[in-house]
Motif scaffolding. Structure first.
Motif: not given
Length: 611
Positions: A510-521
């Motif tokens: 789940s963390i990897a899924r979020a990191l893949l987006k390369h968001p600013d927040i």
């Protein structure tokens, strides 16, 4: 019935199929209704060739097509006339069957298109509804409305519509030609039908009431089964298979009793209709025979045969009254349940003049207060916090202190009742919803993985992602090495909700899924609760490097002493009770210091909670 008016938009969309279907029904019944007249004519013609035949005055007015056949028969021999009538009867039967085939190709196919459109409409509406809606309604009930209820509505838009139009056309043709042949005999043989109509009305009232109850019970049954499948680990761990089976059995028994009760009520239909049809046939033969013996009545043996055939033609349409009415009543009950959801307006709405500002990472919570409507719990109260671009903020507090609510408010899963939240000076209620959620990455507390491959779960939400980016995100989440150990590596299917993985593996994917987006927040909501201390340190080390120049909010009930936070806030009952850096809070002698000292006293092996 008023609930079914919401389907009119679909009938209008597929109006040409519906109109063609009606035309084909008319043509099919027209060619079918010619058979009694031709048969009556042939019987009268045969009777005329019998010894001792006495000519009778007939008042019969045939259909124009039958009149043409009759006129042509006067110019040929009796045997040729019989052959001609046989060919014409065969031809009309074939034409009737052909147009009946076209009826199903138009109206029934139309109902399948409507079913497709309606399921998509319901699913799209489900996607629009906010989280509070899903807290109030069970998954089983939602599934039942998009499956079972839609299927029952399809029975109305397809078979019920087809049978109703067929019923109206068949009765219309039959009554017209029966009255044309002999109106007195027609009135007598159809006398039982008003009694049949009253029976149908009474029984339909019962059916409608019981159908709604059955659909509600089916939703409960579906919910019970769905919860059992999802919680099978808990059921087995607590040895509650027998108890769950008994609970499911009780619900199933209640549903079965209601369904059997409805079937018993519906069983009144066909016997009563058969009785009425039988009485009509008996009256035709009895009264028609008396008329046929009276000179000048205009009733012949052919007329009797014609009327008996009309009654037989009417048998199925009249019998289908009950069946059609039952389908319509069930569809009305199901459509009512569907409309209840479709009429539910989402609380989180797309702004009319939606903005898509450049998000750099500045966040401001200004006197935010929020209370959960379904429980009345005030989760956040007068919360004010400024987070500057690139800052790393930890939110710490006991369970129920409002930590997760802050994350969901930032993503506009809910809107605060008081105060405002702004990104780079723009109120998030003015920002385009999709743009807002694309710019903020969120790792939820309750990890959800799809029944798909690990690769697709990490890449979820991204249209085009290469394998290298997926692996890089997995490495940052410290799960790459374990994935490489699986037999099919990133193509490994993980089962429903990631059932084949451990709790720690699911969190890291789940963390990897979020990191893949390369968001600013990026917001992490207690996402390391199921990993051991060693893995936690690896992830924190990786995150510290990854989160350079990014704004990060880390919600946790643990203290990450290895992570350098710009600001740490401690929540209690939705309020900030402590705020500062790690060094500042340690000297405050508050909850943060207590939590830190308690965590320092725990043996490292006790921190290993990976499942």
């Amino acid at each position: 019935m008023k609930h079914l008016t919401s389907l009119n938009k679909y009938f209008w969309k597929y109006r040409w199929r519906l109109l063609l279907g009606i035309l084909f029904i008319v043509l099919s019944n027209y060619f079918r209704i010619l058979a009694p007249q031709l048969t009556g004519f042939v019987i009268d013609a045969v009777e005329q060739h019998l010894p001792g035949y006495t000519a009778k005055k007939t008042l019969h007015a045939y259909d124009p097509l039958v009149q043409y056949v009759v006129a042509f028969s006067n110019n040929i021999s009796f045997r040729q006339m019989l052959v001609l009538c046989g060919i014409v009867l065969l031809g009309t039967a074939l034409l009737s069957g052909f147009f009946l085939f076209l009826v199903r190709q138009t109206i029934i196919v139309m109902s399948r298109h409507i079913e497709f459109d309606q399921k998509n409409e319901i699913y799209r509406h489900y996607q629009l509804l906010d989280l509070s809606f899903y807290k109030k309604n069970s998954t089983g009930d939602l599934m039942n409305r998009i499956t079972e209820d839609v299927s029952r509505v399809r029975m109305y838009t397809g078979p019920a519509t087809m049978y109703f139009i067929n019923l109206a056309v068949t009765i219309g043709f039959s009554l017209f030609y029966m009255f044309t042949a002999n109106w007195k005999l027609t009135l007598i043989v159809l006398a039982p039908l008003p009694l049949l109509a009253l029976t149908i009305y009474y029984v339909n009232t019962i059916i409608n009431r019981r159908s709604e109850k059955i659909q509600a019970q089916l939703s409960d049954l579906t919910t019970t089964a769905q919860e059992s499948y999802s919680g099978i680990r808990v059921i087995k761990s607590f040895v509650q298979e027998k108890a769950q089976e008994e609970y499911f059995g009780e619900n199933a028994e209640a549903y079965r009793n209601s369904a059997i009760g409805l079937a018993k009520v519906e069983a009144i239909y066909f016997p009563s209709m058969s009785l009425m049809i039988g009485i009509s046939t008996l009256l035709t033969i009895l009264v028609g025979g008396i008329y046929a013996l009276q000179p000048g009545s205009g009733v012949t043996a052919g007329t009797l045969a014609e009327f008996v055939m009309y009654i037989n033609i009417l048998t199925f349409p009249v019998s289908a009254i009950g069946w059609t009415a039952s389908m319509i009543q069930r569809a009305a009950a199901s459509q009512k349940r569907i409309n209840e959801f479709l009429d539910t307006r989402p609380l989180i709405l797309q702004p009319e003049a939606a903005l898509k500002p450049e998000v750099r990472g500045n966040i401001r919570f200004n006197n935010v207060s929020f209370t959960y409507e379904h429980t009345g719990i005030r989760a956040v109260h007068n919360f004010t916090l400024d987070i500057r671009q690139g800052e790393k903020v930890a939110v710490i507090g006991r369970t129920g202190s409002g930590k997760t609510t802050l994350a969901q408010l930032l993503l506009r899963m809910y809107d605060p009742q008081e105060g405002s939240i702004a990104l780079d000076g723009v109120d998030i209620r003015k920002i385009d919803l999709h743009h807002l959620r694309e710019e903020v990455s969120y790792v939820p507390q309750d990890v959800f993985l799809f029944s798909d491959s690990i690769r697709n779960n990490i890449a979820f939400g991204e249209a085009t992602v290469n394998a290298a980016a997926v692996e890089q995100a997995a490495k940052a989440a410290s799960v790459h090495r374990e994935i490489e150990g699986f037999s099919q590596q990133y193509d490994t299917m993980i089962g429903e909700r990631g059932v084949t993985l451990s709790g720690g593996q699911k969190q890291r994917i789940s963390i990897a899924r979020a990191l893949l987006k390369h968001p600013d927040i990026i917001v992490f909501d207690d996402c390391l609760s199921a990993v051991d201390a060693k893995t936690e340190r690896q992830i924190i080390t990786n995150l510290e490097e990854y989160l350079q120049q990014k704004t990060a909010i880390i919600i946790t009930h643990r203290i990450f002493s290895l992570f350098s936070f710009d600001k740490i806030i401690v929540l209690e009952d939705g309020r900030i009770v402590e705020q500062g850096t790690h060094e500042e809070l340690i000297t405050n002698n508050g909850y943060y210091q207590f939590l830190y000292e308690h965590q320092q006293d725990e043996p490292e092996e006790d921190l290993a909670t990976d499942k």
